[in-house]
Design an enzyme around this catalytic site. Sequence first.
Site, PDB file in Angstrom:
ATOM      1  N   ASP A   7      -2.165  -0.452   0.277  1.00 52.41           N
ATOM      2  CA  ASP A   7      -2.624   0.507  -0.711  1.00 52.41           C
ATOM      3  C   ASP A   7      -3.905   1.209  -0.264  1.00 52.41           C
ATOM      4  OD1 ASP A   7      -2.638   1.567  -3.551  1.00 52.41           O
ATOM      5  OD2 ASP A   7      -4.527   0.462  -3.580  1.00 52.41           O
ATOM      6  N   GLU A  38      -0.181   3.741   2.713  1.00 54.00           N
ATOM      7  CA  GLU A  38      -0.383   4.831   1.762  1.00 54.00           C
ATOM      8  C   GLU A  38      -1.646   5.554   2.222  1.00 54.00           C
ATOM      9  OE1 GLU A  38      -1.272   5.874  -2.915  1.00 54.00           O
ATOM     10  OE2 GLU A  38      -2.170   4.139  -1.956  1.00 54.00           O
TER      11      GLU A  38
END
Length: 461
Positions: free
Chosen positions: A302, A355
């Site tokens: 993330d 990401e």
Amino acid sequence: MHSSDALYLFNEGRNFQAYRLLGAHPSDGGTVFRVWAPNAGRVSVVGDFNGWRGGVDALHPLGSSGVWETTVAAAQPGNLYRFEIVNRHSGAKLIKSDPYGRGFEMRPGSAAYIAAPSRHVWGDADWLARRAAWDWQHEPVNIYELHPGSWMRHPDGKPYLWRELAERLVPYAVDQGYTHLELLPVTEHPLDESWGYQTTGYFAPTSRYGSPDDLRFFIDACHQAGLGVILDWVPGHFPQDDWALARYDGTALYEHEDPRLGLHADWGTHIFNYGRHEVRSFLFSSAYWWLAEFHFDGLRVDAVASMLYLDYSRKAGEWLPNKFGGRENLDAVDFLKDLNTMVHAEFPGALTIAEESTAWPLVSRPTYVGGLGFSMKWNMGWMNDSLRYFQRDPIYRRWHHDELTFGQVYAYSENYVLPFSHDEVVHGKRSLLGKMPGDAWQRFANLRLLLAWQACTPGKK
């Protein structure tokens, strides 16, 4: 591994299995507790086995390693515990959860429990053998991203547990043609509304959906049905809860002392100190733990952009440059390269997916050619352009075809996966169906077209 070797590698930032050293380890003589608190003057373990009284079961330091240790005969699997840490400079007393805790009580409680060894018998040997020989670059990848707590709920609002999800979710995903599930963070977290991104337990599956062995059962069921499982993993930041990692021994231990380096003001979270050896061992070991102990097939990392840039979401004067005067977080770059090298070496066929929302070069290229070493990168630009195009009334689209074609300019510079992210349907942004123009029939037709556009565009899905 002999404890002195494990300690040495931990202090060197190269212990990929530090969970075997630190945390709570039950044995025939009770439970061995170890915790890293280099600036403590005194450390005790408190729990329901000693009436939560500090000083009863004191830990002793292991040389100059910063690690403290004791064995408590009365402490048994299932007992709750915390560490009482007294800072050696200020004398402040802190009651902290175990960073290496393998299970936590149900929210709003936040104490760890002593976890018994797993009793799950894995039945996915064939899957792991196939994964090791899997040529993922030339095979279909179609990922179903979901939040386990809200995919389906009981009439009373309670989420489905892991074993219930194995019955309902697995056949649904197979029938829909998915190759992988991607679980929003199931690492322990205090707040339901965070969707798991405010992680406090980097070695503990959240207690919301069952036991650690229940999660193993679910992943095993996925593998036996031909589904891979990817974990959304959050090494980019951690919450400021005073019972968790923040200022763990009264000092900035896992984070930076200077908020210009150590604080995400937007999220109200701390940034890990990726240059500190013991923090690197902690994060490497968390990644290793989920892949080794739970057989996850990869990690979706993330907020990589927030890790790579020292000035991420900061104004001038709110950040400190690196030693060369640049805005790149050199410690985070080294950490990510070493993380990806470790995962690909130790877990053949496992994926790492970034990401990453900027034009940082070579994100999904090998470290030996200067890349970060990820398997794939989320193509956020494609997602934003496509959604912008499809939200327009069809009568206007002829003037905006560049939103569909521009992605091909850079589409082959990385190993891209084409996402429709959870972030695009939260905070009032509407569902994918809700974004589409027209009446109900037209919205469904536009959504079918959007999904067909995704399916036909080069890249993983």
